[in-house]
Write an enzyme that holds these catalytic residues in place. Structure first.
Site, PDB file in Angstrom:
ATOM      1  N   GLY A 256       0.762  -1.245   0.000  1.00  0.00           N
ATOM      2  CA  GLY A 256       0.000   0.000   0.000  1.00  0.00           C
ATOM      3  C   GLY A 256       0.790   1.290   0.000  1.00  0.00           C
ATOM      4  O   GLY A 256       0.202   2.369  -0.142  1.00  0.00           O
ATOM      5  N   GLU A 290       4.276  -6.441   1.757  1.00  0.00           N
ATOM      6  CA  GLU A 290       3.906  -6.826   0.388  1.00  0.00           C
ATOM      7  C   GLU A 290       3.679  -5.627  -0.518  1.00  0.00           C
ATOM      8  O   GLU A 290       2.569  -5.425  -1.008  1.00  0.00           O
ATOM      9  CB  GLU A 290       2.590  -7.610   0.401  1.00  0.00           C
ATOM     10  CG  GLU A 290       2.542  -8.824   1.243  1.00  0.00           C
ATOM     11  CD  GLU A 290       1.109  -9.341   1.395  1.00  0.00           C
ATOM     12  OE1 GLU A 290       0.968 -10.503   1.752  1.00  0.00           O
ATOM     13  OE2 GLU A 290       0.148  -8.571   1.160  1.00  0.00           O
ATOM     14  N   PRO A 291       4.693  -4.824  -0.757  1.00  0.00           N
ATOM     15  CA  PRO A 291       4.473  -3.666  -1.626  1.00  0.00           C
ATOM     16  C   PRO A 291       4.421  -4.077  -3.094  1.00  0.00           C
ATOM     17  O   PRO A 291       5.137  -4.999  -3.511  1.00  0.00           O
ATOM     18  CB  PRO A 291       5.704  -2.789  -1.361  1.00  0.00           C
ATOM     19  CG  PRO A 291       6.750  -3.743  -0.898  1.00  0.00           C
ATOM     20  CD  PRO A 291       6.075  -4.951  -0.324  1.00  0.00           C
ATOM     21  N   GLY A 292       3.579  -3.426  -3.844  1.00  0.00           N
ATOM     22  CA  GLY A 292       3.562  -3.631  -5.286  1.00  0.00           C
ATOM     23  C   GLY A 292       3.943  -2.319  -5.959  1.00  0.00           C
ATOM     24  O   GLY A 292       5.039  -2.150  -6.492  1.00  0.00           O
ATOM     25  N   ARG A 293       3.021  -1.375  -5.882  1.00  0.00           N
ATOM     26  CA  ARG A 293       3.171  -0.080  -6.536  1.00  0.00           C
ATOM     27  C   ARG A 293       4.521   0.598  -6.249  1.00  0.00           C
ATOM     28  O   ARG A 293       5.191   1.095  -7.145  1.00  0.00           O
ATOM     29  CB  ARG A 293       2.046   0.837  -6.037  1.00  0.00           C
ATOM     30  CG  ARG A 293       1.928   2.162  -6.748  1.00  0.00           C
ATOM     31  CD  ARG A 293       0.893   3.040  -6.039  1.00  0.00           C
ATOM     32  NE  ARG A 293      -0.354   2.355  -5.796  1.00  0.00           N
ATOM     33  CZ  ARG A 293      -1.367   2.298  -6.677  1.00  0.00           C
ATOM     34  NH1 ARG A 293      -1.276   2.915  -7.823  1.00  0.00           N
ATOM     35  NH2 ARG A 293      -2.479   1.644  -6.377  1.00  0.00           N
ATOM     36  N   ARG A 329      -5.797   3.493 -15.168  1.00  0.00           N
ATOM     37  CA  ARG A 329      -5.866   4.227 -13.905  1.00  0.00           C
ATOM     38  C   ARG A 329      -6.562   5.590 -14.001  1.00  0.00           C
ATOM     39  O   ARG A 329      -7.353   5.919 -13.128  1.00  0.00           O
ATOM     40  CB  ARG A 329      -4.480   4.352 -13.269  1.00  0.00           C
ATOM     41  CG  ARG A 329      -3.827   2.993 -12.986  1.00  0.00           C
ATOM     42  CD  ARG A 329      -2.570   3.087 -12.147  1.00  0.00           C
ATOM     43  NE  ARG A 329      -2.862   3.611 -10.830  1.00  0.00           N
ATOM     44  CZ  ARG A 329      -2.738   4.865 -10.477  1.00  0.00           C
ATOM     45  NH1 ARG A 329      -2.259   5.756 -11.317  1.00  0.00           N
ATOM     46  NH2 ARG A 329      -3.081   5.239  -9.270  1.00  0.00           N
ATOM     47  N   CYS A 359     -13.467   4.366 -27.649  1.00  0.00           N
ATOM     48  CA  CYS A 359     -14.806   4.951 -27.745  1.00  0.00           C
ATOM     49  C   CYS A 359     -15.497   4.965 -26.391  1.00  0.00           C
ATOM     50  O   CYS A 359     -16.464   4.229 -26.144  1.00  0.00           O
ATOM     51  CB  CYS A 359     -15.622   4.174 -28.769  1.00  0.00           C
ATOM     52  SG  CYS A 359     -14.885   4.314 -30.392  1.00  0.00           S
ATOM     53  N   GLU A 360     -14.972   5.762 -25.486  1.00  0.00           N
ATOM     54  CA  GLU A 360     -15.530   5.985 -24.151  1.00  0.00           C
ATOM     55  C   GLU A 360     -15.176   7.414 -23.777  1.00  0.00           C
ATOM     56  O   GLU A 360     -14.025   7.830 -23.948  1.00  0.00           O
ATOM     57  CB  GLU A 360     -14.873   5.065 -23.106  1.00  0.00           C
ATOM     58  CG  GLU A 360     -15.164   3.590 -23.234  1.00  0.00           C
ATOM     59  CD  GLU A 360     -16.582   3.210 -22.852  1.00  0.00           C
ATOM     60  OE1 GLU A 360     -17.234   3.969 -22.110  1.00  0.00           O
ATOM     61  OE2 GLU A 360     -17.035   2.146 -23.307  1.00  0.00           O
ATOM     62  N   TYR A 388       0.309  -1.370 -12.092  1.00  0.00           N
ATOM     63  CA  TYR A 388      -1.110  -1.322 -12.453  1.00  0.00           C
ATOM     64  C   TYR A 388      -1.306  -0.648 -13.817  1.00  0.00           C
ATOM     65  O   TYR A 388      -2.301   0.037 -14.044  1.00  0.00           O
ATOM     66  CB  TYR A 388      -1.939  -0.635 -11.350  1.00  0.00           C
ATOM     67  CG  TYR A 388      -1.740  -1.308 -10.006  1.00  0.00           C
ATOM     68  CD1 TYR A 388      -2.281  -2.565  -9.761  1.00  0.00           C
ATOM     69  CD2 TYR A 388      -0.963  -0.726  -9.016  1.00  0.00           C
ATOM     70  CE1 TYR A 388      -2.058  -3.211  -8.554  1.00  0.00           C
ATOM     71  CE2 TYR A 388      -0.738  -1.364  -7.804  1.00  0.00           C
ATOM     72  CZ  TYR A 388      -1.288  -2.607  -7.589  1.00  0.00           C
ATOM     73  OH  TYR A 388      -1.073  -3.248  -6.385  1.00  0.00           O
TER      74      TYR A 388
END
Ligand SMILES: *Cc1c(COP(=O)(O)O)cnc(C)c1O
Length: 442
Positions: A256, A290-293, A329, A359-360, A388
Protein backbone atom coordinates in the site's frame (compact mmCIF):
# COMPACT_ATOMS: atom_id res chain seq x y z
CA UNK A 1 -10.24 18.39 -14.29
CA UNK A 2 -7.32 20.23 -12.70
CA UNK A 3 -4.52 21.36 -14.93
CA UNK A 4 -1.29 19.58 -14.11
CA UNK A 5 1.80 21.73 -13.89
CA UNK A 6 4.63 20.04 -15.71
CA UNK A 7 7.13 20.28 -12.91
CA UNK A 8 9.08 17.49 -14.53
CA UNK A 9 10.43 19.58 -17.38
CA UNK A 10 10.96 22.80 -15.47
CA UNK A 11 14.64 22.17 -15.79
CA UNK A 12 16.35 19.94 -18.30
CA UNK A 13 17.60 16.85 -16.58
CA UNK A 14 15.58 17.92 -13.58
CA UNK A 15 13.04 15.98 -11.63
CA UNK A 16 11.39 13.41 -13.84
CA UNK A 17 10.36 11.40 -10.82
CA UNK A 18 13.23 8.97 -11.10
CA UNK A 19 17.00 9.01 -11.42
CA UNK A 20 16.78 6.59 -14.31
CA UNK A 21 14.52 8.80 -16.44
CA UNK A 22 16.48 11.84 -17.57
CA UNK A 23 16.81 14.27 -20.45
CA UNK A 24 20.17 14.06 -22.20
CA UNK A 25 20.71 16.41 -25.12
CA UNK A 26 16.99 17.20 -24.95
CA UNK A 27 16.05 13.56 -25.52
CA UNK A 28 14.34 11.52 -22.83
CA UNK A 29 16.46 8.56 -21.78
CA UNK A 30 15.77 5.60 -19.58
CA UNK A 31 19.09 4.75 -17.99
CA UNK A 32 21.48 5.07 -20.98
CA UNK A 33 18.93 4.26 -23.67
CA UNK A 34 17.27 7.00 -25.71
CA UNK A 35 13.57 6.22 -25.71
CA UNK A 36 13.21 7.42 -29.28
CA UNK A 37 15.65 4.65 -30.24
CA UNK A 38 13.29 2.12 -28.68
CA UNK A 39 10.30 3.73 -30.40
CA UNK A 40 12.08 3.32 -33.74
CA UNK A 41 12.11 -0.44 -33.14
CA UNK A 42 8.88 -1.00 -31.18
CA UNK A 43 5.60 0.53 -32.37
CA UNK A 44 3.78 2.76 -29.87
CA UNK A 45 2.11 2.42 -27.49
CA UNK A 46 4.53 0.39 -25.39
CA UNK A 47 5.56 0.14 -21.76
CA UNK A 48 9.20 0.60 -20.82
CA UNK A 49 10.75 -0.30 -17.46
CA UNK A 50 14.11 0.44 -15.87
CA UNK A 51 15.79 -2.59 -14.27
CA UNK A 52 17.99 -0.25 -12.30
CA UNK A 53 15.03 1.68 -10.86
CA UNK A 54 13.38 -1.58 -9.76
CA UNK A 55 16.60 -2.82 -8.17
CA UNK A 56 17.21 0.53 -6.44
CA UNK A 57 13.68 0.56 -5.03
CA UNK A 58 13.97 -2.99 -3.74
CA UNK A 59 17.37 -2.36 -2.16
CA UNK A 60 16.29 0.85 -0.42
CA UNK A 61 13.15 -0.80 0.92
CA UNK A 62 14.98 -3.84 2.20
CA UNK A 63 17.63 -1.60 3.76
CA UNK A 64 14.93 0.39 5.57
CA UNK A 65 13.30 -2.83 6.79
CA UNK A 66 16.50 -4.60 7.75
CA UNK A 67 16.67 -3.25 11.32
CA UNK A 68 13.20 -4.69 11.99
CA UNK A 69 13.96 -7.94 10.19
CA UNK A 70 11.02 -7.73 7.78
CA UNK A 71 11.15 -9.55 4.45
CA UNK A 72 9.61 -8.34 1.19
CA UNK A 73 7.05 -10.13 -0.98
CA UNK A 74 6.37 -8.20 -4.18
CA UNK A 75 2.64 -7.96 -5.05
CA UNK A 76 2.64 -9.58 -8.50
CA UNK A 77 -0.63 -7.94 -9.54
CA UNK A 78 1.15 -4.57 -9.80
CA UNK A 79 3.34 -5.90 -12.64
CA UNK A 80 3.46 -9.59 -13.42
CA UNK A 81 5.87 -9.45 -16.36
CA UNK A 82 8.23 -12.43 -16.06
CA UNK A 83 11.34 -10.31 -16.59
CA UNK A 84 10.24 -7.78 -13.97
CA UNK A 85 9.59 -10.64 -11.55
CA UNK A 86 13.01 -12.00 -12.52
CA UNK A 87 14.77 -8.72 -11.58
CA UNK A 88 13.13 -8.79 -8.15
CA UNK A 89 13.52 -12.50 -7.60
CA UNK A 90 17.27 -12.27 -8.35
CA UNK A 91 17.55 -9.87 -5.40
CA UNK A 92 15.82 -12.36 -3.13
CA UNK A 93 12.31 -10.92 -3.18
CA UNK A 94 9.39 -13.18 -2.37
CA UNK A 95 6.03 -12.77 -4.11
CA UNK A 96 2.47 -12.09 -3.03
CA UNK A 97 -0.03 -13.59 -5.47
CA UNK A 98 -3.81 -13.33 -5.81
CA UNK A 99 -4.60 -16.03 -8.37
CA UNK A 100 -3.50 -19.33 -9.81
CA UNK A 101 -2.29 -17.42 -12.86
CA UNK A 102 -0.01 -15.29 -10.72
CA UNK A 103 1.23 -18.47 -9.04
CA UNK A 104 2.26 -19.77 -12.48
CA UNK A 105 3.94 -16.45 -13.27
CA UNK A 106 5.92 -16.42 -10.02
CA UNK A 107 6.97 -20.06 -10.39
CA UNK A 108 7.92 -19.49 -14.05
CA UNK A 109 10.08 -16.55 -12.96
CA UNK A 110 12.00 -18.96 -10.74
CA UNK A 111 10.63 -17.84 -7.39
CA UNK A 112 10.73 -20.72 -4.89
CA UNK A 113 7.29 -21.67 -3.55
CA UNK A 114 8.67 -21.21 -0.05
CA UNK A 115 8.73 -17.46 -0.78
CA UNK A 116 5.21 -17.14 -2.19
CA UNK A 117 2.17 -15.97 -0.20
CA UNK A 118 -1.32 -16.52 -1.61
CA UNK A 119 -3.69 -13.62 -0.85
CA UNK A 120 -7.05 -12.69 -2.36
CA UNK A 121 -10.70 -12.79 -1.44
CA UNK A 122 -11.93 -15.44 -3.88
CA UNK A 123 -9.49 -18.28 -4.38
CA UNK A 124 -10.94 -21.15 -6.39
CA UNK A 125 -10.59 -24.65 -4.97
CA UNK A 126 -8.44 -25.63 -7.95
CA UNK A 127 -6.15 -22.65 -7.25
CA UNK A 128 -5.85 -23.60 -3.58
CA UNK A 129 -4.91 -27.16 -4.57
CA UNK A 130 -2.28 -25.96 -7.07
CA UNK A 131 -0.76 -23.71 -4.41
CA UNK A 132 -0.60 -26.56 -1.90
CA UNK A 133 0.86 -28.92 -4.48
CA UNK A 134 3.83 -26.64 -5.13
CA UNK A 135 4.36 -26.16 -1.39
CA UNK A 136 3.30 -22.53 -0.99
CA UNK A 137 4.70 -20.63 2.00
CA UNK A 138 1.34 -19.41 3.29
CA UNK A 139 -2.30 -18.95 2.30
CA UNK A 140 -4.04 -15.87 3.68
CA UNK A 141 -7.63 -16.75 4.54
CA UNK A 142 -10.41 -14.23 3.99
CA UNK A 143 -13.50 -16.06 5.29
CA UNK A 144 -14.64 -19.08 7.27
CA UNK A 145 -15.94 -20.68 4.07
CA UNK A 146 -12.51 -20.33 2.49
CA UNK A 147 -10.91 -21.86 5.59
CA UNK A 148 -13.11 -24.92 5.07
CA UNK A 149 -12.11 -25.10 1.40
CA UNK A 150 -8.44 -25.14 2.40
CA UNK A 151 -9.12 -27.92 4.96
CA UNK A 152 -10.70 -30.02 2.21
CA UNK A 153 -7.96 -29.36 -0.34
CA UNK A 154 -5.17 -30.06 2.16
CA UNK A 155 -6.95 -33.20 3.36
CA UNK A 156 -7.32 -34.49 -0.20
CA UNK A 157 -3.62 -33.93 -0.88
CA UNK A 158 -2.49 -35.22 2.51
CA UNK A 159 -0.56 -32.03 3.31
CA UNK A 160 -0.72 -29.50 6.12
CA UNK A 161 -1.51 -25.97 4.92
CA UNK A 162 0.22 -23.00 6.53
CA UNK A 163 -2.46 -20.34 6.82
CA UNK A 164 -2.80 -16.83 8.18
CA UNK A 165 -6.08 -15.08 8.85
CA UNK A 166 -6.47 -11.77 7.04
CA UNK A 167 -7.89 -9.28 9.50
CA UNK A 168 -10.17 -6.43 8.48
CA UNK A 169 -9.05 -3.86 11.05
CA UNK A 170 -11.80 -1.33 10.15
CA UNK A 171 -9.25 1.39 9.40
CA UNK A 172 -9.68 4.11 6.79
CA UNK A 173 -6.50 4.14 4.68
CA UNK A 174 -7.26 7.69 3.54
CA UNK A 175 -7.00 6.62 -0.08
CA UNK A 176 -9.33 6.45 -3.12
CA UNK A 177 -12.55 4.51 -2.34
CA UNK A 178 -11.78 2.00 -5.11
CA UNK A 179 -8.46 1.05 -3.51
CA UNK A 180 -9.45 1.02 0.15
CA UNK A 181 -9.54 -2.52 1.52
CA UNK A 182 -9.45 -2.26 5.29
CA UNK A 183 -12.75 -0.67 6.28
CA UNK A 184 -15.57 -2.69 7.74
CA UNK A 185 -17.76 -2.42 4.63
CA UNK A 186 -14.92 -3.40 2.26
CA UNK A 187 -15.18 -6.98 1.01
CA UNK A 188 -11.74 -7.91 2.30
CA UNK A 189 -10.61 -9.67 5.46
CA UNK A 190 -12.29 -11.15 8.51
CA UNK A 191 -13.85 -8.83 11.11
CA UNK A 192 -11.60 -8.23 14.07
CA UNK A 193 -14.05 -9.71 16.54
CA UNK A 194 -14.39 -12.99 14.60
CA UNK A 195 -10.67 -13.72 14.56
CA UNK A 196 -10.19 -15.50 17.94
CA UNK A 197 -12.91 -18.09 17.31
CA UNK A 198 -11.76 -18.75 13.74
CA UNK A 199 -8.10 -19.00 14.79
CA UNK A 200 -9.11 -21.56 17.42
CA UNK A 201 -11.06 -23.49 14.80
CA UNK A 202 -8.02 -23.49 12.51
CA UNK A 203 -5.80 -24.73 15.34
CA UNK A 204 -8.16 -27.63 15.90
CA UNK A 205 -7.95 -28.77 12.25
CA UNK A 206 -5.11 -31.26 11.65
CA UNK A 207 -4.99 -30.16 7.97
CA UNK A 208 -4.04 -26.61 8.96
CA UNK A 209 -1.01 -24.94 10.49
CA UNK A 210 -2.22 -21.48 11.56
CA UNK A 211 0.94 -19.39 11.55
CA UNK A 212 -0.38 -15.90 12.18
CA UNK A 213 -2.26 -12.89 10.90
CA UNK A 214 -2.28 -10.76 7.76
CA UNK A 215 -3.56 -7.28 7.05
CA UNK A 216 -3.68 -5.05 3.96
CA UNK A 217 -5.61 -1.82 4.31
CA UNK A 218 -5.41 -0.36 0.82
CA UNK A 219 -3.20 1.08 -1.85
CA UNK A 220 -1.53 4.41 -2.71
CA UNK A 221 -1.29 5.33 0.99
CA UNK A 222 0.66 8.57 1.45
CA UNK A 223 -0.28 9.51 5.00
CA UNK A 224 1.19 6.74 7.13
CA UNK A 225 -1.02 7.13 10.22
CA UNK A 226 -3.61 4.51 9.10
CA UNK A 227 -0.77 1.96 9.22
CA UNK A 228 -0.20 2.81 12.86
CA UNK A 229 -3.89 2.22 13.68
CA UNK A 230 -4.02 -1.02 11.72
CA UNK A 231 -0.77 -2.47 13.05
CA UNK A 232 -1.64 -1.48 16.64
CA UNK A 233 -4.89 -3.36 16.27
CA UNK A 234 -3.00 -6.40 14.95
CA UNK A 235 -0.61 -6.23 17.91
CA UNK A 236 -3.59 -6.20 20.29
CA UNK A 237 -4.99 -9.25 18.52
CA UNK A 238 -1.68 -11.11 18.78
CA UNK A 239 -1.59 -10.46 22.52
CA UNK A 240 -5.21 -11.54 22.87
CA UNK A 241 -4.67 -14.78 20.94
CA UNK A 242 -1.52 -15.57 22.90
CA UNK A 243 -3.28 -14.87 26.20
CA UNK A 244 -5.70 -17.62 25.21
CA UNK A 245 -2.84 -20.02 24.53
CA UNK A 246 -2.85 -19.67 20.75
CA UNK A 247 0.58 -19.41 19.10
CA UNK A 248 1.20 -16.61 16.56
CA UNK A 249 4.55 -16.59 14.78
CA UNK A 250 4.11 -14.65 11.52
CA UNK A 251 2.63 -11.26 10.64
CA UNK A 252 1.99 -10.21 7.06
CA UNK A 253 1.70 -6.42 7.07
CA UNK A 254 0.39 -5.96 3.51
CA UNK A 255 1.38 -3.38 0.94
CA UNK A 256 0.00 0.00 0.00
CA UNK A 257 2.89 2.45 0.24
CA UNK A 258 2.08 5.31 -2.14
CA UNK A 259 4.15 7.06 -4.82
CA UNK A 260 4.09 10.77 -5.85
CA UNK A 261 2.20 10.58 -9.17
CA UNK A 262 1.40 14.29 -9.28
CA UNK A 263 4.58 15.47 -7.63
CA UNK A 264 3.12 15.25 -4.17
CA UNK A 265 5.28 13.73 -1.49
CA UNK A 266 6.35 10.15 -1.09
CA UNK A 267 6.02 8.52 2.32
CA UNK A 268 9.25 8.26 4.25
CA UNK A 269 10.42 4.65 4.49
CA UNK A 270 12.24 5.27 7.76
CA UNK A 271 8.99 6.52 9.25
CA UNK A 272 7.17 3.45 7.94
CA UNK A 273 9.80 1.19 9.50
CA UNK A 274 9.45 3.08 12.79
CA UNK A 275 5.69 2.53 12.79
CA UNK A 276 6.24 -1.18 12.20
CA UNK A 277 8.83 -1.39 14.97
CA UNK A 278 6.74 0.56 17.50
CA UNK A 279 3.55 -1.42 16.86
CA UNK A 280 4.50 -5.04 16.09
CA UNK A 281 8.29 -4.98 16.46
CA UNK A 282 8.39 -6.36 19.98
CA UNK A 283 6.15 -9.36 19.38
CA UNK A 284 8.86 -11.76 18.22
CA UNK A 285 7.03 -12.53 14.96
CA UNK A 286 8.48 -13.08 11.47
CA UNK A 287 7.42 -9.94 9.58
CA UNK A 288 6.64 -9.60 5.86
CA UNK A 289 5.55 -6.59 3.82
CA UNK A 290 3.91 -6.83 0.39
CA UNK A 291 4.47 -3.67 -1.63
CA UNK A 292 3.56 -3.63 -5.29
CA UNK A 293 3.17 -0.08 -6.54
CA UNK A 294 6.11 1.36 -4.59
CA UNK A 295 8.61 -1.10 -6.06
CA UNK A 296 7.74 -0.80 -9.73
CA UNK A 297 5.46 2.22 -10.30
CA UNK A 298 8.19 4.87 -10.71
CA UNK A 299 10.30 2.47 -12.80
CA UNK A 300 7.92 2.42 -15.78
CA UNK A 301 6.58 4.69 -18.49
CA UNK A 302 3.97 4.28 -21.19
CA UNK A 303 5.22 5.66 -24.51
CA UNK A 304 2.65 6.98 -26.96
CA UNK A 305 2.47 9.05 -30.13
CA UNK A 306 0.27 12.04 -30.87
CA UNK A 307 -2.13 11.13 -33.67
CA UNK A 308 -4.05 14.37 -34.08
CA UNK A 309 -4.49 17.79 -32.53
CA UNK A 310 -8.12 18.72 -32.29
CA UNK A 311 -8.97 22.35 -31.79
CA UNK A 312 -12.41 23.27 -30.50
CA UNK A 313 -13.88 26.51 -29.17
CA UNK A 314 -12.71 26.01 -25.60
CA UNK A 315 -9.71 23.69 -25.75
CA UNK A 316 -6.93 21.92 -27.53
CA UNK A 317 -7.03 18.14 -27.40
CA UNK A 318 -4.09 15.92 -28.28
CA UNK A 319 -5.40 12.53 -29.33
CA UNK A 320 -2.76 9.91 -28.70
CA UNK A 321 -2.40 6.26 -29.69
CA UNK A 322 -2.49 4.95 -26.09
CA UNK A 323 -5.88 4.59 -24.45
CA UNK A 324 -7.67 3.55 -21.31
CA UNK A 325 -7.31 -0.07 -22.35
CA UNK A 326 -3.52 0.33 -22.06
CA UNK A 327 -3.49 2.43 -18.87
CA UNK A 328 -6.76 2.21 -17.00
CA UNK A 329 -5.87 4.23 -13.91
CA UNK A 330 -7.00 7.68 -15.09
CA UNK A 331 -10.44 6.38 -16.16
CA UNK A 332 -10.88 4.07 -13.19
CA UNK A 333 -9.46 6.09 -10.30
CA UNK A 334 -9.21 9.64 -11.69
CA UNK A 335 -5.44 9.15 -11.43
CA UNK A 336 -3.08 11.63 -13.07
CA UNK A 337 0.19 10.46 -14.60
CA UNK A 338 2.78 13.12 -15.41
CA UNK A 339 3.49 13.52 -19.12
CA UNK A 340 6.99 13.89 -20.55
CA UNK A 341 7.71 14.74 -24.20
CA UNK A 342 10.36 12.40 -25.63
CA UNK A 343 11.99 15.41 -27.23
CA UNK A 344 12.10 18.33 -24.86
CA UNK A 345 12.07 21.61 -26.72
CA UNK A 346 11.34 24.13 -24.03
CA UNK A 347 8.83 24.77 -21.32
CA UNK A 348 5.76 26.08 -23.11
CA UNK A 349 2.54 27.82 -22.25
CA UNK A 350 0.11 25.51 -23.98
CA UNK A 351 -2.55 23.52 -22.23
CA UNK A 352 -3.74 20.27 -23.79
CA UNK A 353 -6.33 17.76 -22.86
CA UNK A 354 -4.73 14.42 -23.69
CA UNK A 355 -7.20 11.80 -24.87
CA UNK A 356 -6.97 8.22 -26.08
CA UNK A 357 -8.71 6.70 -29.10
CA UNK A 358 -11.08 4.37 -27.22
CA UNK A 359 -14.81 4.95 -27.75
CA UNK A 360 -15.53 5.99 -24.15
CA UNK A 361 -15.85 9.52 -22.82
CA UNK A 362 -13.71 8.48 -19.86
CA UNK A 363 -10.73 7.72 -22.10
CA UNK A 364 -8.93 10.91 -21.02
CA UNK A 365 -5.47 11.02 -19.44
CA UNK A 366 -5.91 14.54 -18.10
CA UNK A 367 -5.39 18.19 -18.88
CA UNK A 368 -1.76 19.28 -18.84
CA UNK A 369 -0.38 22.80 -18.80
CA UNK A 370 3.04 24.30 -19.55
CA UNK A 371 3.53 22.22 -22.68
CA UNK A 372 5.33 23.32 -25.81
CA UNK A 373 3.10 23.11 -28.90
CA UNK A 374 2.36 19.52 -29.84
CA UNK A 375 1.90 18.14 -33.31
CA UNK A 376 1.01 14.87 -34.95
CA UNK A 377 3.91 12.42 -34.67
CA UNK A 378 5.30 13.82 -31.42
CA UNK A 379 5.97 11.17 -28.85
CA UNK A 380 5.10 11.44 -25.17
CA UNK A 381 5.70 9.30 -22.12
CA UNK A 382 3.32 8.92 -19.18
CA UNK A 383 5.36 8.57 -16.02
CA UNK A 384 4.82 6.34 -12.97
CA UNK A 385 3.25 3.72 -15.21
CA UNK A 386 5.21 0.68 -14.01
CA UNK A 387 2.50 -0.47 -11.59
CA UNK A 388 -1.11 -1.32 -12.45
CA UNK A 389 -0.44 -0.32 -16.06
CA UNK A 390 0.31 -3.31 -18.29
CA UNK A 391 -1.10 -5.66 -15.65
CA UNK A 392 -4.54 -4.00 -15.86
CA UNK A 393 -4.58 -3.59 -19.64
CA UNK A 394 -7.32 -5.05 -21.80
CA UNK A 395 -8.00 -5.48 -25.50
CA UNK A 396 -11.19 -3.37 -25.43
CA UNK A 397 -12.05 -1.94 -28.86
CA UNK A 398 -10.02 -4.88 -30.25
CA UNK A 399 -6.85 -3.00 -29.50
CA UNK A 400 -3.57 -4.90 -29.24
CA UNK A 401 -2.04 -5.41 -25.80
CA UNK A 402 0.95 -3.08 -25.78
CA UNK A 403 4.46 -4.52 -25.85
CA UNK A 404 6.65 -4.25 -22.75
CA UNK A 405 10.32 -3.30 -22.93
CA UNK A 406 12.98 -3.65 -20.25
CA UNK A 407 16.04 -1.41 -20.14
CA UNK A 408 19.24 -2.34 -18.32
CA UNK A 409 22.13 0.11 -18.60
CA UNK A 410 22.69 0.73 -22.29
CA UNK A 411 20.63 -2.23 -23.47
CA UNK A 412 16.93 -2.85 -24.02
CA UNK A 413 14.81 -5.82 -24.99
CA UNK A 414 11.15 -6.55 -25.62
CA UNK A 415 10.05 -8.61 -22.62
CA UNK A 416 6.51 -9.11 -23.87
CA UNK A 417 5.74 -8.78 -27.51
CA UNK A 418 2.60 -6.97 -28.59
CA UNK A 419 -0.41 -9.28 -28.41
CA UNK A 420 -2.25 -8.85 -31.66
CA UNK A 421 -5.81 -9.43 -32.79
CA UNK A 422 -4.49 -12.34 -34.88
CA UNK A 423 -3.31 -13.95 -31.63
CA UNK A 424 -6.79 -13.51 -30.16
CA UNK A 425 -8.67 -14.66 -33.24
CA UNK A 426 -7.07 -18.10 -32.90
CA UNK A 427 -9.10 -18.50 -29.66
CA UNK A 428 -12.31 -17.87 -31.58
CA UNK A 429 -11.97 -20.29 -34.45
CA UNK A 430 -15.25 -21.88 -35.44
CA UNK A 431 -16.00 -25.03 -33.48
CA UNK A 432 -18.65 -27.75 -33.51
CA UNK A 433 -21.83 -27.24 -31.42
CA UNK A 434 -21.24 -29.20 -28.24
CA UNK A 435 -24.72 -29.57 -26.82
CA UNK A 436 -28.28 -29.13 -27.92
CA UNK A 437 -31.31 -29.10 -25.60
CA UNK A 438 -34.02 -29.34 -28.24
CA UNK A 439 -33.36 -32.92 -29.27
CA UNK A 440 -35.96 -34.66 -27.09
CA UNK A 441 -33.25 -36.64 -25.33
CA UNK A 442 -33.83 -37.27 -21.62
C1 LIG B 1 -2.69 -5.31 -3.95
C2 LIG B 1 -2.15 -5.90 -2.74
C3 LIG B 1 -0.88 -5.54 -2.27
C4 LIG B 1 -0.03 -4.50 -2.94
O1 LIG B 1 -0.57 -3.22 -2.87
P1 LIG B 1 0.31 -1.97 -3.36
O2 LIG B 1 -0.55 -0.81 -3.10
O3 LIG B 1 0.60 -2.15 -4.80
O4 LIG B 1 1.54 -1.94 -2.52
C5 LIG B 1 -0.39 -6.19 -1.16
N1 LIG B 1 -1.12 -7.13 -0.50
C6 LIG B 1 -2.35 -7.49 -0.91
C7 LIG B 1 -3.09 -8.52 -0.15
C8 LIG B 1 -2.90 -6.90 -2.03
O5 LIG B 1 -4.13 -7.26 -2.44
Amino acid sequence: MAVQALASVDALGGDTGSKQLVYRGRALHMESVCINRIAAAVPTPFYCYSSDAIRAAYLSLSAALKPIGASVCFAVKANGNLSVLGVLSALGSGMDIVSGGELKRAVSAGVPASKIIFSGVGKKRSEISSALEVGIHQINIESEAELEAVVEAAGALGVRAAIALRVNPDVDAGTHAKISTGKKHDKFGIPFEDIPALYAKALAAPELDPVGLAVHIGSQIVDLSPYRSAYSGIADLVRLLRSRGMPVRRLDLGGGIGIPYDHGSSPDLGEYATIVRETVGGLDCELTVEPGRWLVGPAGILVTEVLYIKETADRLTAIVDAGMNDLMRPAMYGAVHPVLPLKHVRQGSHTYQIAGPVCESSDIFGTYGNLAPLQSGDRLAFGYAGAYGASMASTYNARDLAAEVLVDGDRFRVVRRRQTTEDLLTLEEETEWQWSVGSGRA
